[in-house]
Design an enzyme around this catalytic site. Structure first.
Site, mmCIF file in Angstrom:
data_model
loop_
_atom_site.group_PDB
_atom_site.id
_atom_site.type_symbol
_atom_site.label_atom_id
_atom_site.label_comp_id
_atom_site.label_asym_id
_atom_site.label_seq_id
_atom_site.Cartn_x
_atom_site.Cartn_y
_atom_site.Cartn_z
ATOM 1 N N LYS A 129 0.866 -1.185 0.000
ATOM 2 C CA LYS A 129 0.000 0.000 0.000
ATOM 3 C C LYS A 129 0.897 1.226 0.000
ATOM 4 C CE LYS A 129 -4.352 1.266 0.199
ATOM 5 N NZ LYS A 129 -5.583 0.643 -0.321
ATOM 6 N N ASP A 169 -7.024 4.523 -4.410
ATOM 7 C CA ASP A 169 -7.700 4.393 -3.112
ATOM 8 C C ASP A 169 -8.295 5.775 -2.862
ATOM 9 O OD1 ASP A 169 -7.927 2.489 -0.609
ATOM 10 O OD2 ASP A 169 -7.424 4.426 0.241
HETATM 11 P P1 NDP Z 1 -12.879 8.201 -2.707
HETATM 12 O O1 NDP Z 1 -11.796 9.175 -2.498
HETATM 13 O O2 NDP Z 1 -13.431 7.996 -4.074
HETATM 14 O O3 NDP Z 1 -14.123 8.544 -1.750
HETATM 15 C C1 NDP Z 1 -13.974 8.580 -0.374
HETATM 16 C C2 NDP Z 1 -15.303 9.000 0.231
HETATM 17 O O4 NDP Z 1 -15.238 8.826 1.638
HETATM 18 C C3 NDP Z 1 -15.635 10.450 -0.010
HETATM 19 O O5 NDP Z 1 -17.028 10.626 -0.061
HETATM 20 C C4 NDP Z 1 -15.057 11.121 1.229
HETATM 21 O O6 NDP Z 1 -15.666 12.350 1.554
HETATM 22 C C5 NDP Z 1 -15.320 10.095 2.289
HETATM 23 N N1 NDP Z 1 -14.268 10.187 3.317
HETATM 24 C C6 NDP Z 1 -12.943 9.992 3.147
HETATM 25 N N2 NDP Z 1 -12.274 10.209 4.285
HETATM 26 C C7 NDP Z 1 -13.207 10.555 5.182
HETATM 27 C C8 NDP Z 1 -13.142 10.893 6.548
HETATM 28 N N3 NDP Z 1 -11.970 10.941 7.197
HETATM 29 N N4 NDP Z 1 -14.301 11.174 7.161
HETATM 30 C C9 NDP Z 1 -15.489 11.134 6.505
HETATM 31 N N5 NDP Z 1 -15.602 10.819 5.199
HETATM 32 C C10 NDP Z 1 -14.479 10.532 4.554
HETATM 33 O O7 NDP Z 1 -12.321 6.813 -2.110
HETATM 34 P P2 NDP Z 1 -12.826 5.332 -2.388
HETATM 35 O O8 NDP Z 1 -14.276 5.322 -2.605
HETATM 36 O O9 NDP Z 1 -11.924 4.737 -3.386
HETATM 37 O O10 NDP Z 1 -12.464 4.619 -0.990
HETATM 38 C C11 NDP Z 1 -13.412 4.527 0.088
HETATM 39 C C12 NDP Z 1 -12.997 3.407 1.032
HETATM 40 O O11 NDP Z 1 -12.959 2.159 0.301
HETATM 41 C C13 NDP Z 1 -11.612 3.541 1.674
HETATM 42 O O12 NDP Z 1 -11.638 2.978 2.956
HETATM 43 C C14 NDP Z 1 -10.730 2.665 0.769
HETATM 44 O O13 NDP Z 1 -9.569 2.217 1.423
HETATM 45 C C15 NDP Z 1 -11.701 1.529 0.488
HETATM 46 N N6 NDP Z 1 -11.379 0.716 -0.681
HETATM 47 C C16 NDP Z 1 -11.276 1.277 -1.928
HETATM 48 C C17 NDP Z 1 -10.995 0.496 -3.023
HETATM 49 C C18 NDP Z 1 -10.995 1.047 -4.403
HETATM 50 O O14 NDP Z 1 -10.932 0.239 -5.344
HETATM 51 N N7 NDP Z 1 -11.092 2.340 -4.607
HETATM 52 C C19 NDP Z 1 -10.712 -0.945 -2.874
HETATM 53 C C20 NDP Z 1 -10.928 -1.459 -1.535
HETATM 54 C C21 NDP Z 1 -11.222 -0.634 -0.497
HETATM 55 P P3 NDP Z 1 -14.887 13.741 1.302
HETATM 56 O O15 NDP Z 1 -14.959 13.974 -0.167
HETATM 57 O O16 NDP Z 1 -15.626 14.722 2.120
HETATM 58 O O17 NDP Z 1 -13.466 13.525 1.800
#
Ligand code: NDP
Length: 448
Positions: A129, A169
């Protein structure tokens, strides 16, 4: 949660001592070690070869300076990370996270979990990672590009099709992967699609990669429901976040007959009793990069709850898809009290240990992230396969492969939990099943 077996307790204390201050990493390690008592009882060779101690120590950790200039010409300094955790099953594979909260402890927790997740997919990928404390939010495209180019100017020497293959991510999507791929190509003078996944469709990307994590998590929950002779049909669902994982979780829930009524971002929650309008969410988030609050500008009937807690909204299925530790013990208790029967984690480690205990004690269907969200990395591995074969598969074919992988992960976790005397406990099933495959490969490779 359970207790750490007395043969393993000392190893956990050693992890605490060797990695001070890295609380998320400690939490991720503890959660796995709590499951391993029955495994070492059956496999004394894992203790003799110190497999657990070796798995808890990354093979390589790279930390580097990332200097870049903003649009005003001011110099900015961020910190870059790549933790190459375990290569027993294949090249290191795992995403890059760009978020201001990133530090070594976050990257190590994600890298550690990634090893078991990748093992569960059944595909030949090790775990790693990376990321940076850079915040893409509010930056111009040019600023993001300059940052990505600087980041790759160091990262390029550590990655490769057979070495380490990063992906996206939080904060890293198609735009960032594009800038990084361009810089990699420029520095190396090699067109190597296999070095990154999550690429654009015209330059080596795979259909379904964008949808994969959300679709996969929903397939996993669907399997948990089927195992209880139930389905998504007519279920009220909530999905936290509104990024990549959240959007495609909502899409698949709707396709499977559920109704998703709420999503969120770090500022607040949208509640739409009629069911979320996903086309609007995609337009706001994917095209215009706006905040979820703007949903109510056209949909006046929907409610925006600033700083709200999405887990207070009653639902039957909850799918946390934002970030780590977003469901605490109290939230978990509220969900259960309000009739929630299934939780599938799209995000990594979104539930605190207290929250996990509540779900396990209530015996609801609880799918931990390392199993439920493995569809993203699995489809990245399918992208690598297509790149190696200079091939590209159809959407239907790739989605079917993803679904089969998720069905398989579900049955492996389910059966392992039964075999080890904890039927229905997917945490134990996922940890043990993921661990044993890595451990056996490490024994076979000797002391390396
Ligand atoms: P994105 O950046 O596309 O979206 C993240 C979302 O979560 C946004 O809506 C963001 O809101 C919110 N968010 C992020 N950090 C926080 C926080 N500290 N508090 C509240 N809301 C938060 O990321 P992904 O959708 O790719 O990833 C989301 C989750 O899925 C993570 O845990 C990631 O590790 C996991 N994941 C992702 C994969 C992938 O293929 N992308 C694979 C496996 C797991 P805001 O815009 O306000 O920050």
């Amino acid at each position: 949660m359970g207790q750490v077996d007395e043969k393993i307790e000392g190893m956990y204390q050693e992890v605490l001592k060797r990695n001070p201050g890295e609380t998320e990493f400690h939490q991720a390690v503890l959660e796995v070690l709590e499951s391993l008592g029955p495994v070492v009882a059956k496999h004394p060779e894992f203790l003799e070869r110190k497999i657990i101690q070796r798995i808890c120590e990354p093979e390589r950790q790279i930390i580097f300076r990332v200097p870049w200039q903003n649009d005003k010409g001011e110099v900015q300094i961020n910190r870059g990370f790549r933790v190459e955790f375990n290569s027993a099953l294949g090249p290191y594979k795992g995403g890059l996270r760009f978020h201001p909260s990133v530090y070594l402890g976050i990257i190590k927790f994600l890298g550690f979990e990634q090893c078991f997740k990748n093992s569960l997919t059944g595909l030949p990928i090790g775990g790693g990672k990376g990321g940076s404390d850079f915040d893409p939010k509010g930056k111009s495209d040019d600023e993001v590009m300059r940052f990505c180019q600087s980041f790759m100017t160091e990262l390029y020497r550590h990655i490769g099709e057979h070495t380490d293959v990063p992906a996206g991510d939080i904060g890293v999507g198609g735009r960032e992967i594009g800038y990084m791929f361009g810089q990699y190509k420029r520095i190396t003078n090699r067109y190597e699609p296999g070095v990154l996944t999550g690429k654009g469709l015209t330059w080596g990307g795979s259909l379904v990669r964008t949808e994969a994590t959300g679709y996969g998590a929903t397939f996993f929950v669907n399997e948990m429901l089927k195992a209880r002779k139930d389905s998504f049909d007519g279920k009220i669902c909530t999905v936290s976040g509104s990024g990549n994982v959240a959007i495609y979780t909502i899409e698949k829930i709707h396709q499977l007959g559920g109704k998703c009524v709420a999503c969120s971002d770090s500022n607040g929650v949208i509640y739409d009793e009629k069911g979320l309008d996903l086309d609007l969410i995609k337009q706001l988030k994917e095209v215009e990069r706006r905040r979820i609050q703007d949903y109510t500008a056209t949909h006046k009937h929907a409610k925006y709850i600033a700083k709200g807690n999405i887990w207070d909204i009653p639902c039957q299925v909850a799918m946390p898809s934002a970030t780590q530790n977003e469901i605490n013990g109290k939230d978990a208790a509220t969900l259960v009290k309000n009739g929630c029967i299934a939780v599938g984690e799209g995000a990594n480690m979104p539930t605190t240990p207290e929250g996990v205990k509540v779900f396990l004690d209530a015996k609801i269907a609880y799918g931990p992230g390392k199993a439920a969200n493995a569809g993203g990395v699995a489809t990245s591995a399918l992208e690598m396969q297509q790149n190696a074969g200079r091939d590209s598969w159809t959407f239907e074919y790739t989605e079917k492969k993803l679904e089969d992988i998720m069905i398989n992960i579900h049955s492996n976790c389910y059966e392992t939990a039964e075999e080890f005397g904890a039927p229905g406990n997917y945490v134990l099933g996922a940890n043990i099943c993921g661990f044993i495959k890595i451990a056996n490969a490490m024994v076979a490779h000797g002391l390396v």
